[in-house]
Scaffold this motif. Sequence first.
Motif, PDB file in Angstrom:
ATOM      1  N   GLU A   6       0.829  -1.212   0.000  1.00  0.00           N
ATOM      2  CA  GLU A   6       0.000   0.000   0.000  1.00  0.00           C
ATOM      3  C   GLU A   6       0.862   1.260   0.000  1.00  0.00           C
ATOM      4  OE1 GLU A   6      -2.114  -2.815   3.058  1.00  0.00           O
ATOM      5  OE2 GLU A   6      -0.063  -2.203   2.574  1.00  0.00           O
ATOM      6  N   SER A   7       0.296   2.319  -0.508  1.00  0.00           N
ATOM      7  CA  SER A   7       0.946   3.627  -0.461  1.00  0.00           C
ATOM      8  C   SER A   7      -0.125   4.709  -0.538  1.00  0.00           C
ATOM      9  CB  SER A   7       1.946   3.787  -1.615  1.00  0.00           C
ATOM     10  OG  SER A   7       1.288   3.699  -2.862  1.00  0.00           O
ATOM     11  N   GLY A   8       0.279   5.933  -0.228  1.00  0.00           N
ATOM     12  CA  GLY A   8      -0.633   7.066  -0.380  1.00  0.00           C
ATOM     13  C   GLY A   8      -1.215   7.619   0.898  1.00  0.00           C
ATOM     14  N   GLY A   9      -0.924   6.990   2.024  1.00  0.00           N
ATOM     15  CA  GLY A   9      -1.437   7.520   3.279  1.00  0.00           C
ATOM     16  C   GLY A   9      -0.746   8.819   3.663  1.00  0.00           C
ATOM     17  N   GLY A  10      -1.263   9.450   4.710  1.00  0.00           N
ATOM     18  CA  GLY A  10      -0.658  10.692   5.163  1.00  0.00           C
ATOM     19  C   GLY A  10      -1.575  11.453   6.089  1.00  0.00           C
ATOM     20  N   LEU A  11      -1.222  12.711   6.314  1.00  0.00           N
ATOM     21  CA  LEU A  11      -1.985  13.607   7.180  1.00  0.00           C
ATOM     22  C   LEU A  11      -2.756  14.598   6.321  1.00  0.00           C
ATOM     23  CD1 LEU A  11      -2.652  14.856   9.975  1.00  0.00           C
ATOM     24  CD2 LEU A  11      -0.534  16.193   9.739  1.00  0.00           C
ATOM     25  N   VAL A  12      -4.035  14.746   6.602  1.00  0.00           N
ATOM     26  CA  VAL A  12      -4.871  15.661   5.836  1.00  0.00           C
ATOM     27  C   VAL A  12      -5.888  16.307   6.770  1.00  0.00           C
ATOM     28  CG1 VAL A  12      -6.548  13.867   5.225  1.00  0.00           C
ATOM     29  CG2 VAL A  12      -6.280  15.848   3.727  1.00  0.00           C
ATOM     30  N   GLN A  13      -6.303  17.507   6.440  1.00  0.00           N
ATOM     31  CA  GLN A  13      -7.332  18.163   7.236  1.00  0.00           C
ATOM     32  C   GLN A  13      -8.712  17.623   6.898  1.00  0.00           C
ATOM     33  OE1 GLN A  13      -6.807  22.399   6.547  1.00  0.00           O
ATOM     34  NE2 GLN A  13      -5.567  22.588   8.402  1.00  0.00           N
ATOM     35  N   ALA A  14      -9.607  17.744   7.841  1.00  0.00           N
ATOM     36  CA  ALA A  14     -10.991  17.324   7.606  1.00  0.00           C
ATOM     37  C   ALA A  14     -11.540  18.025   6.371  1.00  0.00           C
ATOM     38  CB  ALA A  14     -11.846  17.636   8.820  1.00  0.00           C
ATOM     39  N   GLY A  15     -12.246  17.259   5.553  1.00  0.00           N
ATOM     40  CA  GLY A  15     -12.765  17.774   4.299  1.00  0.00           C
ATOM     41  C   GLY A  15     -11.841  17.560   3.121  1.00  0.00           C
ATOM     42  N   THR A  58     -18.852  -3.432  -6.743  1.00  0.00           N
ATOM     43  CA  THR A  58     -18.209  -2.851  -5.571  1.00  0.00           C
ATOM     44  C   THR A  58     -19.205  -2.800  -4.416  1.00  0.00           C
ATOM     45  OG1 THR A  58     -18.793  -0.612  -6.298  1.00  0.00           O
ATOM     46  CG2 THR A  58     -16.575  -1.411  -6.859  1.00  0.00           C
ATOM     47  N   SER A  59     -18.660  -2.719  -3.224  1.00  0.00           N
ATOM     48  CA  SER A  59     -19.494  -2.586  -2.035  1.00  0.00           C
ATOM     49  C   SER A  59     -18.735  -1.756  -1.011  1.00  0.00           C
ATOM     50  CB  SER A  59     -19.832  -3.958  -1.459  1.00  0.00           C
ATOM     51  OG  SER A  59     -20.642  -3.831  -0.303  1.00  0.00           O
ATOM     52  N   TYR A  60     -19.466  -0.926  -0.283  1.00  0.00           N
ATOM     53  CA  TYR A  60     -18.847  -0.027   0.682  1.00  0.00           C
ATOM     54  C   TYR A  60     -19.567  -0.123   2.028  1.00  0.00           C
ATOM     55  CZ  TYR A  60     -17.034   2.175  -3.573  1.00  0.00           C
ATOM     56  OH  TYR A  60     -16.422   2.409  -4.782  1.00  0.00           O
ATOM     57  N   THR A  61     -18.819   0.094   3.088  1.00  0.00           N
ATOM     58  CA  THR A  61     -19.477   0.230   4.368  1.00  0.00           C
ATOM     59  C   THR A  61     -20.253   1.543   4.381  1.00  0.00           C
ATOM     60  OG1 THR A  61     -19.119   0.022   6.754  1.00  0.00           O
ATOM     61  CG2 THR A  61     -17.569   1.417   5.543  1.00  0.00           C
ATOM     62  N   ASP A  62     -21.321   1.585   5.153  1.00  0.00           N
ATOM     63  CA  ASP A  62     -22.223   2.736   5.103  1.00  0.00           C
ATOM     64  C   ASP A  62     -21.525   4.065   5.402  1.00  0.00           C
ATOM     65  OD1 ASP A  62     -25.203   1.067   6.431  1.00  0.00           O
ATOM     66  OD2 ASP A  62     -24.353   1.157   4.415  1.00  0.00           O
ATOM     67  N   SER A  63     -20.571   4.031   6.307  1.00  0.00           N
ATOM     68  CA  SER A  63     -19.959   5.285   6.748  1.00  0.00           C
ATOM     69  C   SER A  63     -19.108   5.965   5.672  1.00  0.00           C
ATOM     70  CB  SER A  63     -19.107   5.054   8.003  1.00  0.00           C
ATOM     71  OG  SER A  63     -18.048   4.171   7.726  1.00  0.00           O
ATOM     72  N   VAL A  64     -18.772   5.244   4.598  1.00  0.00           N
ATOM     73  CA  VAL A  64     -17.936   5.851   3.553  1.00  0.00           C
ATOM     74  C   VAL A  64     -18.664   6.000   2.225  1.00  0.00           C
ATOM     75  CG1 VAL A  64     -15.897   4.852   4.652  1.00  0.00           C
ATOM     76  CG2 VAL A  64     -16.872   3.742   2.626  1.00  0.00           C
ATOM     77  N   LEU A  81      -8.057   3.502  -3.894  1.00  0.00           N
ATOM     78  CA  LEU A  81      -9.148   3.935  -3.024  1.00  0.00           C
ATOM     79  C   LEU A  81      -9.097   5.456  -2.944  1.00  0.00           C
ATOM     80  CD1 LEU A  81     -11.495   3.070  -1.151  1.00  0.00           C
ATOM     81  CD2 LEU A  81      -9.855   3.207   0.748  1.00  0.00           C
ATOM     82  N   GLN A  82     -10.012   6.103  -3.636  1.00  0.00           N
ATOM     83  CA  GLN A  82     -10.115   7.557  -3.602  1.00  0.00           C
ATOM     84  C   GLN A  82     -11.000   7.955  -2.426  1.00  0.00           C
ATOM     85  OE1 GLN A  82      -8.603   9.951  -5.610  1.00  0.00           O
ATOM     86  NE2 GLN A  82      -9.467  11.403  -4.132  1.00  0.00           N
ATOM     87  N   MET A  83     -10.432   8.746  -1.529  1.00  0.00           N
ATOM     88  CA  MET A  83     -11.152   9.126  -0.309  1.00  0.00           C
ATOM     89  C   MET A  83     -11.346  10.638  -0.298  1.00  0.00           C
ATOM     90  SD  MET A  83      -9.252   6.653   2.462  1.00  0.00           S
ATOM     91  CE  MET A  83      -7.750   7.614   2.447  1.00  0.00           C
ATOM     92  N   ASN A  84     -12.596  11.058  -0.370  1.00  0.00           N
ATOM     93  CA  ASN A  84     -12.944  12.475  -0.365  1.00  0.00           C
ATOM     94  C   ASN A  84     -13.726  12.829   0.893  1.00  0.00           C
ATOM     95  OD1 ASN A  84     -11.797  12.702  -2.971  1.00  0.00           O
ATOM     96  ND2 ASN A  84     -13.763  12.191  -3.937  1.00  0.00           N
ATOM     97  N   SER A  85     -13.810  14.116   1.155  1.00  0.00           N
ATOM     98  CA  SER A  85     -14.571  14.601   2.319  1.00  0.00           C
ATOM     99  C   SER A  85     -14.198  13.845   3.583  1.00  0.00           C
ATOM    100  CB  SER A  85     -16.081  14.464   2.051  1.00  0.00           C
ATOM    101  OG  SER A  85     -16.450  15.184   0.898  1.00  0.00           O
ATOM    102  N   LEU A  86     -12.911  13.719   3.798  1.00  0.00           N
ATOM    103  CA  LEU A  86     -12.426  12.935   4.935  1.00  0.00           C
ATOM    104  C   LEU A  86     -12.826  13.551   6.264  1.00  0.00           C
ATOM    105  CD1 LEU A  86      -9.000  11.933   3.444  1.00  0.00           C
ATOM    106  CD2 LEU A  86     -10.696  10.332   4.347  1.00  0.00           C
ATOM    107  N   LYS A  87     -13.062  12.673   7.233  1.00  0.00           N
ATOM    108  CA  LYS A  87     -13.477  13.065   8.572  1.00  0.00           C
ATOM    109  C   LYS A  87     -12.452  12.544   9.583  1.00  0.00           C
ATOM    110  CE  LYS A  87     -18.319  12.432   7.202  1.00  0.00           C
ATOM    111  NZ  LYS A  87     -19.594  11.713   7.521  1.00  0.00           N
ATOM    112  N   PRO A  88     -12.380  13.169  10.742  1.00  0.00           N
ATOM    113  CA  PRO A  88     -11.445  12.661  11.765  1.00  0.00           C
ATOM    114  C   PRO A  88     -11.688  11.190  12.103  1.00  0.00           C
ATOM    115  CG  PRO A  88     -12.174  14.861  12.345  1.00  0.00           C
ATOM    116  CD  PRO A  88     -12.975  14.459  11.144  1.00  0.00           C
ATOM    117  N   GLU A  89     -12.914  10.753  12.035  1.00  0.00           N
ATOM    118  CA  GLU A  89     -13.218   9.354  12.342  1.00  0.00           C
ATOM    119  C   GLU A  89     -12.722   8.388  11.270  1.00  0.00           C
ATOM    120  OE1 GLU A  89     -15.343  11.953  12.345  1.00  0.00           O
ATOM    121  OE2 GLU A  89     -17.345  11.335  11.636  1.00  0.00           O
TER     122      GLU A  89
END
Length: 122
Positions: A6-15, A58-64, A81-89
């Motif tokens: 895996e790659s691409g992780g990091g620190l990002v602000q909410a949203g 594809t299938s996703y958990t409800d929270s995402v 895995l494109q992740m948008n509108s990220l939340k602290p959770e």
Amino acid sequence: QVQLVESGGGLVQAGGSLRLSCAASGRTFSTYVMAWFRQAPGKEREFVAFISGSGASTSYTDSVKGRFTLSRNNAENTVLLQMNSLKPEDTAVYYCAAGYWTSSRTSAYTDWGQGTQVTVSS
């Protein structure tokens, strides 16, 4: 057996957004169901999303749902895995996994990557 990195992780602000990539070895990549799971400190590993071998399902958990998009490129042996509108959770270590069945259970997947940290600040 397939090796996953895996790659691409990091620190990002909410949203904000991040894109995680999972690179797989082997010549039978298209036969595998690919999934992402995540594990937050002190919590069990939980399902995020899976994609069928062809990419048609594809299938996703409800929270995402509506925020994350999973795709694959069988010619390049990669899953994104494109992740948008990220939340602290969403903060967790994210793991890529390969298996033979479409499932949200960790036991359905035989091969795992080492994980990549995603941290979302508020």
